[in-house]
Design a protein around this motif. Structure first.
Motif, PDB file in Angstrom:
ATOM      1  N   LEU A  64       0.759  -1.210   0.049  1.00 47.63           N
ATOM      2  CA  LEU A  64       0.085   0.021  -0.039  1.00 47.63           C
ATOM      3  C   LEU A  64       0.652   1.127  -0.020  1.00 47.63           C
ATOM      4  N   ALA A  65       1.895   1.359   0.733  1.00 48.43           N
ATOM      5  CA  ALA A  65       2.643   2.516   0.679  1.00 48.43           C
ATOM      6  C   ALA A  65       3.530   2.746  -0.552  1.00 48.43           C
ATOM      7  N   ALA A  66       4.171   1.341  -1.256  1.00 45.85           N
ATOM      8  CA  ALA A  66       4.872   1.533  -2.544  1.00 45.85           C
ATOM      9  C   ALA A  66       4.064   1.765  -3.665  1.00 45.85           C
ATOM     10  N   ARG A  67       2.624   0.871  -3.722  1.00 45.28           N
ATOM     11  CA  ARG A  67       2.267   1.062  -5.047  1.00 45.28           C
ATOM     12  C   ARG A  67       0.718   1.581  -4.825  1.00 45.28           C
ATOM     13  N   GLY A  68       0.413   2.218  -3.765  1.00 49.12           N
ATOM     14  CA  GLY A  68      -0.969   2.721  -3.401  1.00 49.12           C
ATOM     15  C   GLY A  68      -1.410   3.623  -4.371  1.00 49.12           C
ATOM     16  N   ASP A  69      -0.410   4.331  -5.020  1.00 53.73           N
ATOM     17  CA  ASP A  69      -0.970   5.632  -5.829  1.00 53.73           C
ATOM     18  C   ASP A  69      -1.404   4.795  -7.197  1.00 53.73           C
ATOM     19  N   GLY A  70      -0.626   3.908  -7.621  1.00 51.69           N
ATOM     20  CA  GLY A  70      -0.897   3.182  -8.955  1.00 51.69           C
ATOM     21  C   GLY A  70      -2.142   2.574  -8.823  1.00 51.69           C
ATOM     22  N   MET A  71      -2.456   2.060  -7.683  1.00 54.90           N
ATOM     23  CA  MET A  71      -3.469   1.111  -7.168  1.00 54.90           C
ATOM     24  C   MET A  71      -4.895   1.802  -7.580  1.00 54.90           C
ATOM     25  N   ALA A  72      -4.888   3.298  -6.781  1.00 58.90           N
ATOM     26  CA  ALA A  72      -5.875   3.963  -7.039  1.00 58.90           C
ATOM     27  C   ALA A  72      -6.111   4.567  -8.554  1.00 58.90           C
ATOM     28  N   GLU A  73      -4.964   4.828  -9.116  1.00 58.87           N
ATOM     29  CA  GLU A  73      -5.153   5.166 -10.618  1.00 58.87           C
ATOM     30  C   GLU A  73      -5.832   4.081 -11.347  1.00 58.87           C
ATOM     31  N   ARG A  74      -5.504   2.792 -11.179  1.00 60.52           N
ATOM     32  CA  ARG A  74      -5.969   1.583 -11.920  1.00 60.52           C
ATOM     33  C   ARG A  74      -7.302   1.661 -11.496  1.00 60.52           C
ATOM     34  N   SER A  75      -7.658   1.863 -10.350  1.00 58.70           N
ATOM     35  CA  SER A  75      -9.221   1.713  -9.731  1.00 58.70           C
ATOM     36  C   SER A  75     -10.020   2.607 -10.641  1.00 58.70           C
ATOM     37  N   VAL A  76      -9.442   3.878 -10.483  1.00 58.00           N
ATOM     38  CA  VAL A  76     -10.251   4.928 -11.383  1.00 58.00           C
ATOM     39  C   VAL A  76     -10.472   4.728 -12.799  1.00 58.00           C
ATOM     40  N   GLN A  77      -9.295   4.200 -13.339  1.00 50.53           N
ATOM     41  CA  GLN A  77      -9.545   3.888 -14.855  1.00 50.53           C
ATOM     42  C   GLN A  77     -10.393   2.760 -14.957  1.00 50.53           C
ATOM     43  N   ALA A  79     -13.064   1.815 -13.196  1.00 44.44           N
ATOM     44  CA  ALA A  79     -14.423   2.355 -12.814  1.00 44.44           C
ATOM     45  C   ALA A  79     -14.883   3.550 -14.171  1.00 44.44           C
ATOM     46  N   GLY A  80     -14.179   4.145 -14.935  1.00 44.59           N
ATOM     47  CA  GLY A  80     -14.395   5.038 -15.982  1.00 44.59           C
ATOM     48  C   GLY A  80     -14.762   3.950 -16.987  1.00 44.59           C
ATOM     49  N   ARG A  81     -14.057   3.018 -17.329  1.00 44.26           N
ATOM     50  CA  ARG A  81     -14.219   2.042 -18.389  1.00 44.26           C
ATOM     51  C   ARG A  81     -15.527   1.516 -18.206  1.00 44.26           C
ATOM     52  N   GLU A  82     -15.875   0.867 -17.113  1.00 43.10           N
ATOM     53  CA  GLU A  82     -17.226   0.191 -16.803  1.00 43.10           C
ATOM     54  C   GLU A  82     -18.040   1.257 -17.047  1.00 43.10           C
ATOM     55  N   ALA A  86     -21.469   0.969 -19.450  1.00 42.60           N
ATOM     56  CA  ALA A  86     -22.801   0.793 -19.180  1.00 42.60           C
ATOM     57  C   ALA A  86     -23.617   2.128 -19.936  1.00 42.60           C
ATOM     58  N   ASP A  87     -22.916   3.311 -19.992  1.00 45.82           N
ATOM     59  CA  ASP A  87     -23.646   4.319 -20.727  1.00 45.82           C
ATOM     60  C   ASP A  87     -23.779   3.936 -22.040  1.00 45.82           C
ATOM     61  N   SER A  88     -22.908   3.421 -22.811  1.00 43.84           N
ATOM     62  CA  SER A  88     -23.064   3.110 -24.257  1.00 43.84           C
ATOM     63  C   SER A  88     -24.136   2.046 -24.246  1.00 43.84           C
ATOM     64  N   TYR A  89     -24.191   0.984 -23.496  1.00 50.39           N
ATOM     65  CA  TYR A  89     -25.425   0.052 -23.603  1.00 50.39           C
ATOM     66  C   TYR A  89     -26.526   0.757 -23.278  1.00 50.39           C
ATOM     67  N   ILE A  90     -26.645   1.543 -22.417  1.00 53.46           N
ATOM     68  CA  ILE A  90     -27.724   2.340 -21.992  1.00 53.46           C
ATOM     69  C   ILE A  90     -28.374   3.118 -23.327  1.00 53.46           C
ATOM     70  N   ARG A  91     -27.455   3.843 -23.893  1.00 52.92           N
ATOM     71  CA  ARG A  91     -27.790   4.520 -25.097  1.00 52.92           C
ATOM     72  C   ARG A  91     -28.234   3.778 -26.334  1.00 52.92           C
TER      73      ARG A  91
END
Length: 128
Positions: A64-77, A79-82, A86-91
């Motif tokens: 968490l100390a060494a790779r926490g920032d990258g972990m958060a960035e991958r999680s945000v990416q 979530a954005g892809r998902e 979902a938006d394109s499916y709904i459209r």
């Protein structure tokens, strides 16, 4: 036994259970992040998992100390892809073809429900 002795036993049992579940959540989050990270070599992934098995708490904190920032960035990416998927499916599901939309708008125009300006706006939005 008094009530307070039982109370503290129950308190410590719940505290231990919460710490254990937090640890499990952290371990599964790290394992998920390891396999989600395509930049990290497979051998490094194996080393992290090996250390998680033998030095679990220390490895969890170091990861968490060494790779926490990258972990958060991958999680945000992710979530954005998902969200985008979902938006394109709904459209795609909620709207018909452009011809159907224009024919519906034309029927509304003919019925007097919308003005010619609104019809043109709908038509230009659908054709984009």
């Amino acid at each position: 036994m008094s009530f307070w002795e039982n109370f503290w036993d129950i308190f410590w049992w719940f505290f231990t259970a919460c710490v254990f579940f937090a640890y499990l959540f952290g371990v599964f989050a790290i394992i998920g992040d390891l396999f989600r990270d395509h930049k990290l070599n497979g051998w490094w992934k194996a080393v992290w998992i090996l250390f998680l098995c033998f030095l679990p708490f220390v490895t969890l904190l170091v990861y968490l100390a060494a790779r926490g920032d990258g972990m958060a960035e991958r999680s945000v990416q992710r979530a954005g892809r998902e969200q985008e998927a979902a938006d394109s499916y709904i459209r795609r599901v909620s709207t018909g073809s452009p011809a159907e939309e224009i024919s519906k708008a034309k029927a509304l125009l003919d019925a007097g429900t919308i003005s010619p300006e609104e019809f043109e706006r709908i038509k230009s939005r659908v054709l984009v």
